[in-house]
Design an enzyme around this catalytic site. Structure first.
Site, PDB file in Angstrom:
ATOM      1  N   ASP A 283     -38.822 -22.179 -46.798  1.00 56.08           N
ATOM      2  CA  ASP A 283     -38.034 -22.380 -48.003  1.00 56.08           C
ATOM      3  C   ASP A 283     -37.975 -23.894 -48.276  1.00 56.08           C
ATOM      4  OD1 ASP A 283     -36.496 -22.026 -50.244  1.00 56.08           O
ATOM      5  OD2 ASP A 283     -35.011 -20.735 -49.289  1.00 56.08           O
TER       6      ASP A 283
HETATM    7  C1  NOJ Z   1     -34.775 -22.367 -52.560  1.00 57.03           C
HETATM    8  C2  NOJ Z   1     -34.424 -20.921 -52.600  1.00 57.03           C
HETATM    9  O1  NOJ Z   1     -33.701 -20.577 -51.437  1.00 57.03           O
HETATM   10  C3  NOJ Z   1     -35.610 -19.990 -52.710  1.00 57.03           C
HETATM   11  O2  NOJ Z   1     -35.144 -18.694 -52.961  1.00 57.03           O
HETATM   12  C4  NOJ Z   1     -36.553 -20.443 -53.777  1.00 57.03           C
HETATM   13  O3  NOJ Z   1     -37.635 -19.562 -53.871  1.00 57.03           O
HETATM   14  C5  NOJ Z   1     -36.998 -21.843 -53.461  1.00 57.03           C
HETATM   15  N1  NOJ Z   1     -35.859 -22.725 -53.430  1.00 57.03           N
HETATM   16  C6  NOJ Z   1     -38.027 -22.370 -54.460  1.00 57.03           C
HETATM   17  O4  NOJ Z   1     -37.445 -22.647 -55.665  1.00 57.03           O
END
Ligand code: NOJ
Length: 757
Positions: A283
């Site tokens: 993530d």
């Molecule tokens: C953080 C988030 O937790 C995740 O769900 C998302 O896909 C990513 N950022 C990318 O934007």
């Protein structure tokens, strides 16, 4: 196009299409690329920076462009529009040494520009064809606009409404969420990932992110393997079985090791036990965040992540900047990096990017296939199916298109908030507001009057935090009293009041956890003032989480929970309020009486001292101050008509593990409207080698039943439906007595018993 690949075409053969394509499988083609790559180039493929958004022409001189040229980027996200994407792709395939195309990701979570209801809302449709179609449409629009990879579906089970991201998931239930997992993956990926209108799904957040302690985002999770395997893991596994191409590691730790570097999770469970053979991305800054988690410096955490089975680093650049050193120091092997790179390249081959890096860059498609009338019509239909009618005393609803209707509330006249959280591609200002939807629906037949009534929150600072990301509600400078008295004046002139209240779009979603689940005080005061007019009050409730609606349930005659319905929310709300569509949504999460009951969910264990009979009983498992009951149970939702369930019939009283049990029940529509009912089947395993939940959803069917009609609904149960992970985490069905419970929600069920021999 192919001329861009002189080198690859010679060596890779198959990547240039033609008969060679059939002759050589993807693995051989990946190998042939890997053979050309330096260690640095392999590490480069593991790097996923956020592009930000470039205006066309500006990309070329950016830092990212230089990195792409140097072979230090595997893919990009946070970039929109064919022209911008094409420009970046061109740098990769024309200027980098090996001309390896980039993969382009985006958070296409519940639609692209045609926005569908937030996932929590869509899950309340219990309509798997609809869910699949929503993902199909999202994929069609996103792929037409240059995107080939979506960070969806989000399959984090959550039983904690304090957690803002409960809005992005499918609620509290293992079985329902698993069905949705399959439908979403199929919708995005279709049958052929290399088609130009399908995109790769990325299942997130692996794993257990929805069980963050105290509902506080990014917080620690800690749970037994029993619970992981039986309750939280199955939706992720269902997505693997459905062929999901990629996974995203979650921010949280599990058993003391952040998921991003958790080898047991990413390798032993995901790859070895479940047979996942796609790639795993971290993530956002998930790799570098492990420094704050306290397991080492950037080099250490990056090496640990790759060793654990992570293949791509979103934003941290820890892999890019430290892996070479770690190889030199013997902390990881080049082979491990090659394997990670192999998985990333394989995805690019699967998407057809080596055959045509511009496969998803077609301006004509972008013009013709995005935000179309047809897609918006589907989004509108989906929204109507996601709404849950919580209360309808005296059948106030549906409303007549006649007389004067007062539309009041902070969310009544706002477009930006309709799409809800995580709708990054949306055209916020083109969504249909409630006021607009109702105005179109009534035409000249009724008069609408409007007042804002209150701000979103009495506390301006909280309102500011809750309206981030371009979804401001333009706070009204007037005092709460002034706004309320205007609303009361307007309401008095009407025959009925529609109060459009609740949460703003960003009050749920990432980093929007709360400790108070009640409506903001200022909105509650508004409702009280409206009730005092003596006019019937219908609440249209926006929310991204289960709220505490005890007072509202006791005091308001009618409530329609509309979640965040998407770009067409206003029209969809009008469809349901005026009865053009009969609501059929059923809750996928329990609505508690107060925040202290959390976590409150229907599939709980019995304990050794269950409450038998009425609350309160000393020395039984209950509270002194509040009963164990929810305000609304899982599976609950009303219709404008009514359904009566007959007895549950079984074709046998006992089955062997090889046999199928047929369960049937007659459902009669006893009201005046045709309507759809979600018939739910739960199972209870009375005695096990480990304790089993008091009931677990094992089947559901959404059936359309005409007024006055009876339909027989049947289900087949097999050994699979009766199986669970035992203490040794073996998937078993144990002989003994079971109950089948069928009904229109998890509390109101009819029961029959049978034995598994
Ligand atoms: C953080 C988030 O937790 C995740 O769900 C998302 O896909 C990513 N950022 C990318 O934007």
């Amino acid at each position: 196009m192919k001329s861009l690949y002189p080198l690859l075409c010679v060596v890779v053969l198959a990547s240039c299409g033609g008969p060679a394509q059939k002759q050589y499988g993807i693995d051989a083609r990946v190998d042939s690329v890997l053979n050309l790559m330096t260690l640095e180039e392999k590490i480069g493929q593991l790097n996923l920076p956020s592009a930000g958004q470039f205006t066309t022409g500006a990309a070329e001189n950016s830092d990212i462009a230089k990195k792409i040229e140097n072979g230090q980027v595997g893919g990009l996200f946070n970039i929109k529009r064919v022209a911008a994407i094409r420009e970046m792709q061109q740098i990769a395939v024309e200027k980098s040494r090996l001309k390896i195309p980039l993969i382009f990701g985006m958070d296409v979570i519940h639609g692209y520009e045609s926005v569908f209801p937030i996932p929590l809302g869509l899950s309340c449709s219990w309509d798997m064809e609809l869910v699949e179609r929503s993902a199909r449409i999202a994929a069609t629009e996103a792929s037409a606009d240059g995107i080939n990879w979506t960070f969806s579906p989000m399959l984090d089970l959550s039983r904690d409404p304090r957690w803002g991201r409960i809005s992005e998931g499918n609620g509290e239930d293992t079985y329902l969420s698993s069905q949705i997992a399959k439908a979403m993956v199929k919708g995005y990926q279709g049958d052929d990932l290399s088609a130009n209108n399908t995109i790769m799904s990325c299942v997130k957040h692996f794993a257990l992110y929805g069980a963050a302690e105290a509902g506080r985002d990014y917080n620690t999770t800690d749970m037994s393997r029993q619970r992981m395997y039986n309750e939280y893991f199955p939706p992720y596994k269902a997505a693997v079985d459905a062929g999901a191409g990629s996974f995203m590691a979650s921010f949280n730790e599990i058993d003391g090791i952040p998921a991003t570097a958790n080898k047991w999770l990413l390798t032993d469970v995901l790859r070895k036990e479940w047979g996942f053979n796609g790639f795993v991305v971290s993530d956002y800054t998930g790799v570098s965040e492990m420094i704050a988690h306290g397991i080492g410096d950037l080099q250490t955490v990056s090496a640990r992540a790759v060793d654990a089975g992570l293949d791509m680093d979103m934003v941290s650049e820890g892999l890019l900047n430290t892996l070479k050193k770690s190889v030199e120091e013997g902390k990881i092997t080049e082979k491990q990096i090659t394997e990670a790179c192999r998985r990333v390249l394989k995805a690019k081959f699967q998407l057809g990017l080596f055959d045509d890096p511009y496969r998803y860059c077609n301006e004509e498609r972008a013009k013709a296939e995005v935000f179309t009338a047809a897609n918006r019509a589907e989004a509108r239909k989906a929204a109507t199916e996601s709404f849950v009618l919580l209360k309808n005393e005296g059948n106030i609803l549906p409303l007549k298109k006649a007389g004067t209707i007062a539309v009041i509330g902070p969310l009544a006249n706002n477009r930006e908030n309709m799409t809800g959280t995580w709708s990054v591609a949306a055209r916020f200002s083109e969504s249909v507001s409630v006021m607009e939807g109702l105005t179109k629906a009534v035409g000249n037949s009724a008069k609408l009057v409007y007042a804002r009534g209150s701000n979103l929150h009495e506390d301006a600072a909280i309102e500011e935090r809750a309206t981030m990301f371009g979804k401001s509600l333009n706070r009204d400078k007037r005092s709460a009293e002034e706004m309320r008295s205007e609303a009361v004046r307007v309401a008095r002139s009407a025959d009925v009041i529609v109060a459009v209240i609740g949460e703003g779009a960003e009050m749920s979603g990432e980093a929007s956890s709360v400790t108070n689940l009640e409506l903001p005080q200022t909105q509650r005061e508004l409702l009280k003032a409206l009730l005092q007019t003596g006019k019937p009050v219908v609440v249209v409730l926006f929310t991204g989480r289960p709220l505490v609606l005890k007072w509202e349930n006791e005091n308001l005659p009618a409530m329609l929970n509309v979640w965040f319905g998407g770009s067409e929310a206003g029209d969809a709300i009008a469809d349901v309020l005026f009865g053009d569509v009969n609501p059929s949504g059923k809750l996928s999460t329990t609505f508690p009486q107060n925040v202290g009951q959390v976590p409150l969910y229907y599939a709980h264990k019995n304990t050794g001292r269950p409450l038998r009979g009425p609350w309160f009983q000393k020395f039984q498992s209950n509270y002194i101050d509040v009963s164990n009951d929810p305000v609304y149970p899982f599976g609950y939702g009303l219709s404008y008509t009514s359904f009566i369930y007959g007895d549950v019939k079984l074709d046998k009283s006992s089955i062997t593990p090889a046999e199928t049990l047929t369960v049937s029940v007659d459902v009669t529509n006893t009201g005046k409207y045709d309507g759809a009912e979600v018939v739910q089947l739960y199972v209870r395993d009375w005695v096990g080698s480990v304790t089993r939940p008091v009931k677990e959803l094992k089947g559901f069917k959404k059936v359309m039943i005409k007024a006055g009609e009876t339909k027989t609904v049947t289900f087949q149960l097999t050994k699979e439906d009766l199986s669970f992970y035992n203490y040794d985490l073996k998937w078993v069905a144990e002989p003994g007595e079971f109950s089948v419970l069928v009904g229109g929600n998890s509390s109101d069920v009819k029961e029959a018993k049978f034995t598994l021999e």
